[in-house]
Motif scaffolding. Structure first.
Motif, mmCIF file in Angstrom:
data_model
loop_
_atom_site.group_PDB
_atom_site.id
_atom_site.type_symbol
_atom_site.label_atom_id
_atom_site.label_comp_id
_atom_site.label_asym_id
_atom_site.label_seq_id
_atom_site.Cartn_x
_atom_site.Cartn_y
_atom_site.Cartn_z
ATOM 1 N N THR D 88 42.748 32.009 39.907
ATOM 2 C CA THR D 88 42.565 32.974 40.772
ATOM 3 C C THR D 88 40.929 33.196 40.822
ATOM 4 N N VAL D 89 40.458 33.326 42.193
ATOM 5 C CA VAL D 89 39.100 33.643 42.762
ATOM 6 C C VAL D 89 39.117 35.358 42.713
ATOM 7 N N GLU D 90 40.212 35.809 43.565
ATOM 8 C CA GLU D 90 40.463 37.210 43.578
ATOM 9 C C GLU D 90 41.513 37.674 44.354
ATOM 10 N N MET D 91 42.084 39.021 43.983
ATOM 11 C CA MET D 91 43.519 39.298 44.354
ATOM 12 C C MET D 91 43.558 40.785 44.552
ATOM 13 N N GLY D 140 45.191 37.295 48.242
ATOM 14 C CA GLY D 140 44.209 36.819 47.360
ATOM 15 C C GLY D 140 43.741 35.310 47.368
ATOM 16 N N THR D 141 42.993 34.818 46.885
ATOM 17 C CA THR D 141 42.503 33.560 47.181
ATOM 18 C C THR D 141 42.535 32.660 45.735
ATOM 19 N N ILE D 143 41.302 28.725 43.696
ATOM 20 C CA ILE D 143 40.318 27.753 43.840
ATOM 21 C C ILE D 143 41.140 26.637 43.103
#
Lengths: 148, 148, 148, 148
Positions: D88-91, D140-141, D143
């Motif tokens: 998870t990069v961001e959520m 979210g993103t 990677i």
């Protein structure tokens, strides 16, 4: 997931939305127009004007955000009674592809319209001829305020 | 919390940033200018032009977002080697107060500059005379790409 | 940028926060404790227990989020009058590094405490000996509600 | 809006996901299980255990987040080749209603699976008998990283 809602917006609410939109000068600067409104939904379309670009000629993230945020805001407003309007509390955007094309279409939608807050999403698509390409996804919160 | 960094940006990197900024037509439309750059930081100032407003005459959320996102992007770019630039992956904004005042100042800052992604924040303040008021807080992610 | 605030929290508010925290069973499951509270700030510390990990043995993003969100929530609560508490409206987290170390420390902070909403941020750091490493940054919104 | 994808996941990818999930100790602590996987989608179900609650006995935001984030992560992983996994990069999560019910079901979905990043969403619903209630929305993103 969306609010159960009538298919058609009453004329008064639609008039309120169109009047509010018309007084947003940024929307005029961007050449944007409301292309559809129904209870809990709103679509806004705009060209990618020469004056709204980033360093490589694509639409600036600020343009994409502004259209998505505004479509989401009017989707929220479409469920508000007279004398109420909405303000953006917070908004998050994921950018999926460069904003390149003939125009951008932002489609806002109410996920939950509560007494104190409205949760919204929006998609922004770049349109070229018959091709629609998703360029951004937004998720955020609107708050009802009394009309000044 | 910020990257340890030299106080002054080398002339070449500053030139790259100013050139990139100058080619963002949206920044020209908004009358924005870069007011300071240092390694990991960038500040952008803009008036709240008549054509950048929401329905009550305050700066549109799209203006606030565009300035914050751009300041954060150039903060990220200030730490990139030549031949690299950055794109916004995602950005979240919390709006704290109406964007009212003589001008808006967006201050972007790198929280972490990694090989694959850069995490950034920005504050946008409304300035009237000597008074600075925080109007928005942004947090997001930039991705390095090769310069085209 | 933070609220102007007294240095010390009054005993009653601190007692309310500690009582509320003690009734969050997830915090007990995580072995978390409140390590400091002052007006507008709250820090929470927790080990990275064997039962709170992701597939490679680092702390799960859910652990990091829970600590950051809770620290931010109690930072917000520290500014509320008796009879009020807060709920999370929305929260965004950027994960900067794997949550590896002896313990995690989440530091929540109020950016703006308004009548209707409170905007908060939090940092989560992984601590190993004397080394502190930033692993996550959170930004979100809390809403005051009447205590049930 | 979703990726065009086969209906069924190949056995090898499904085995990779189930093995990875089984090694997330937080999921075991929460009593969570994968209830469905297909290319670009993943659903996870968990009871609201006595040890996973906030101060009023509802599921903690950290539980809701953890389930949504994990469902979104495995949705992303379902489209990755062998030897790759995701982080998870961001959520971002919007909480719509208290997490009350017999169990929570988190449904993750890939919006765009790119070479460098995957954009995901998730919904978390609280289930009581035949009633499903949306309690959270995540965006979210992720990677891709090489499997260690």
């Amino acid at each position: 997931m969306t609010q159960k809602a009538a298919r058609h917006l009453d004329a008064q609410t639609e008039a309120r939305i169109r009047e509010s939109f018309a007084s947003q000068t940024l929307m005029a600067t961007f050449g944007a127009s409301v292309t559809s409104i129904s209870p809990g939904s709103c679509a806004i379309s705009a060209p990618i004007l020469p004056g709204a670009r980033q360093q490589h000629g694509a639409g600036h993230a600020g343009l994409t955000f502004a259209l998505g945020d505004t479509a989401a805001g009017y989707a929220a407003l479409s469920l508000m009674p007279e004398g109420r309007e909405v303000m953006t509390v917070e908004m998050k955007v994921n950018l999926l592809a460069p904003a390149l094309g003939e125009r951008l279409v932002a489609s806002g939608r109410v996920v939950k319209s509560g007494k104190r807050l409205t949760v919204v999403t929006a998609e922004v698509e770049a349109v070229t001829g018959e091709e629609w390409r998703l360029v951004a996804l937004l998720q955020g919160t609107m708050i009802p305020v009394d009309t000044v």
